[in-house]
Every structure is written in structure tokens, then in C-alpha cells.
Design an enzyme around this catalytic site. Structure first.
Site, PDB file in Angstrom:
ATOM      1  N   ASP A  13       0.841  -1.126  -0.044  1.00 29.34           N
ATOM      2  CA  ASP A  13       0.010  -0.094   0.011  1.00 29.34           C
ATOM      3  C   ASP A  13       0.866   1.245  -0.155  1.00 29.34           C
ATOM      4  O   ASP A  13       2.274   0.964   0.092  1.00 29.34           O
ATOM      5  CB  ASP A  13      -0.821  -0.002   1.329  1.00 29.34           C
ATOM      6  CG  ASP A  13      -1.980   1.285   1.328  1.00 29.34           C
ATOM      7  OD1 ASP A  13      -2.321   1.646   0.352  1.00 29.34           O
ATOM      8  OD2 ASP A  13      -2.019   1.636   2.465  1.00 29.34           O
ATOM      9  N   ASP A  15      -0.019   4.932   1.344  1.00 28.51           N
ATOM     10  CA  ASP A  15      -0.298   6.107   2.481  1.00 28.51           C
ATOM     11  C   ASP A  15      -0.027   5.017   3.790  1.00 28.51           C
ATOM     12  O   ASP A  15      -0.756   4.205   3.840  1.00 28.51           O
ATOM     13  CB  ASP A  15      -1.387   6.603   2.319  1.00 28.51           C
ATOM     14  CG  ASP A  15      -1.632   7.792   1.334  1.00 28.51           C
ATOM     15  OD1 ASP A  15      -0.674   8.729   1.249  1.00 28.51           O
ATOM     16  OD2 ASP A  15      -2.674   7.646   0.785  1.00 28.51           O
ATOM     17  N   ASP A 172      -1.559  -0.816   6.231  1.00 31.04           N
ATOM     18  CA  ASP A 172      -1.712  -0.318   7.426  1.00 31.04           C
ATOM     19  C   ASP A 172      -3.192   0.010   7.892  1.00 31.04           C
ATOM     20  O   ASP A 172      -3.601   0.211   9.074  1.00 31.04           O
ATOM     21  CB  ASP A 172      -1.207   1.270   7.492  1.00 31.04           C
ATOM     22  CG  ASP A 172      -1.965   2.136   6.740  1.00 31.04           C
ATOM     23  OD1 ASP A 172      -2.025   1.848   5.340  1.00 31.04           O
ATOM     24  OD2 ASP A 172      -1.994   3.305   7.072  1.00 31.04           O
TER      25      ASP A 172
END
Length: 222
Positions: A13, A15, A172
Site C-alpha cells: 500500500d 499511504d 496499515d
């Protein structure tokens, strides 16, 4: 002779994984909120914004009365704010570049599957000079359904020509983890947005890439 790890992939991922962008997204959202005369706190951001679709975010902020066109305009306005705030503060999560080098040297394929708009991806990837490591980058323009739907991870694995069971994902956000698990992939959680206890359905959690190495990745993918 083909290396055995060329049939495996590591997918990131962006961000909160490639870079800890969330503090700057927080500033952008709070500036956006001030302009439109509402308040948004850190709990709102954590539970209703980070990792969510634009429709979900703006339904939470304004109710479900906005048209898709209005949501697109507002989302773009907020992302312009973010890029202006973040452009002079871009840093990779500790250990990222060293791990990317190690992954590439061991012949794994590398992908990115992000909910961030292409403009944000270009800003971060170009500034960090990491584009050369990625075989595939998938962002919202490439899909029709956002995380937690698994489409983005399935699409990334297809473009990498690697079956989902041989993909390891760094995520996250809770929707991102759900998407990767639903796609049939293994997941390592990054604690930049949520605590380790909150990151369910992950094999392990780490604070940054200094806490993982290529040998651990190979062990996980055995």
C-alpha cells in the site's frame, strides 16, 4: 535459469506504508473542515477517513446527499491541499529503500496497490526515487471498486502474473487488510495508523521496515 522467487510478489500500500502520510492528510482534512465550517478530530479520521472510499468519507462528513460529481470535486480539493502541505516533507518509512533493494535482488516481483490518486502517487514515488523498484502500480483509475473490496489486490496480482497465495502485502488500514485477506493474500500490518492489537488478520505487525528483512519474508512465503 528462472529464480524460484520470481513466482512470488510483495505488494505495498502507499499511504502509511511507503511513507507516513497520515499526519499530513490529517492537517489537510482539518484545513478542509475549517473552510466548510465543521470540525473533524483524530478519532474521526482514524475510524471514518483513513483507508475509506471518497463516497464513504463524504457521506460521513456531509450526509449522503452529495452527487458523485460533487464528491469528486471536493475530494480533489482536499488532495490539492494535501500535496501542498506534504510536498516539502516527503520521507520514506524507515528501512523501506533498503528492503526494496533486497526484495529486488532476490528476484521477487514488486507491486503497489493504493487508494491514493495518481497525482499523490507520482509526487511520492518520484520524490523518493523508488519508481524503478515497482513492476506494477495500481491506483483508483484502474479499478471500479475500492478497498475493502479485494479488486485492487486481485488486479495487482494479475498484472504481476502471480497467484494471490504467493503474494505478501504490507498494509496499515483496516479496509486494506480486509481487501488483501479477501483476495487470498498474506498480510503484514504496519502500525502507522492503528495499534498492533487493532490490526486483526495479519501474520505479524511492524512499526517500520527496520523490523523485517528478506529472510523473514522468505520464511513467511514458504
Amino acid at each position: 535459469m528462472k529464480n524460484k522467487y520470481s513466482d512470488y510478489a510483495i505488494i505495498f500500500d502507499m499511504d502509511g506504508v511507503i511513507a507516513d502520510t497520515n499526519p499530513y492528510h490529517s492537517l489537510a482534512w482539518k484545513s478542509f473542515a475549517e473552510k466548510y465550517n465543521f470540525t473533524i478530530n483524530d478519532e474521526d479520521l482514524k475510524n471514518h477517513v483513513f483507508g475509506r472510499t471518497n463516497k464513504s468519507i463524504f457521506d460521513f462528513l456531509f450526509g449522503d446527499s452529495l452527487s458523485p460529481e460533487k464528491i469528486s470535486l471536493l475530494a480533489n480539493e482536499k488532495e490539492v491541499l494535501f500535496r501542498d502541505i506534504y510536498k516539502n516533507n516527503i520521507k520514506a518509512l524507515p528501512g523501506l529503500v533498503e528492503l526494496l533493494i533486497s526484495i529486488k535482488n532476490n528476484f521477487f516481483k514488486i507491486g503497489m496497490a493504493t487508494s491514493a490518486p495518481s497525482e499523490n502517487v507520482s509526487l511520492i514515488v518520484d520524490e523518493l526515487r523508488i519508481n524503478k523498484f515497482f513492476d506494477v502500480i495500481v491506483d483508483p483509475k484502474d479499478i471500479t471498486r475500492s478497498k475493502p473490496d479485494p479488486e485492487i489486490y486481485i488486479k495487482c496480482s494479475q498484472l504481476l502474473s502471480v497467484i494471490p497465495e504467493r503474494c505478501l502485502v504490507f498494509e496499515d488500514s483496516l479496509p486494506g487488510i480486509e481487501a488483501a485477506v479477501s483476495a487470498g493474500m498474506k498480510v503484514i500490518g504496519i502500525t502507522s495508523t492503528h495499534s498492533s492489537d487493532e490490526l486483526k488478520n495479519t501474520l505479524i505487525t511492524i512499526d517500520d521496515f527496520l523490523q523485517i528483512d528478506i529472510n523473514k519474508i522468505k520464511e513467511i512465503l514458504k
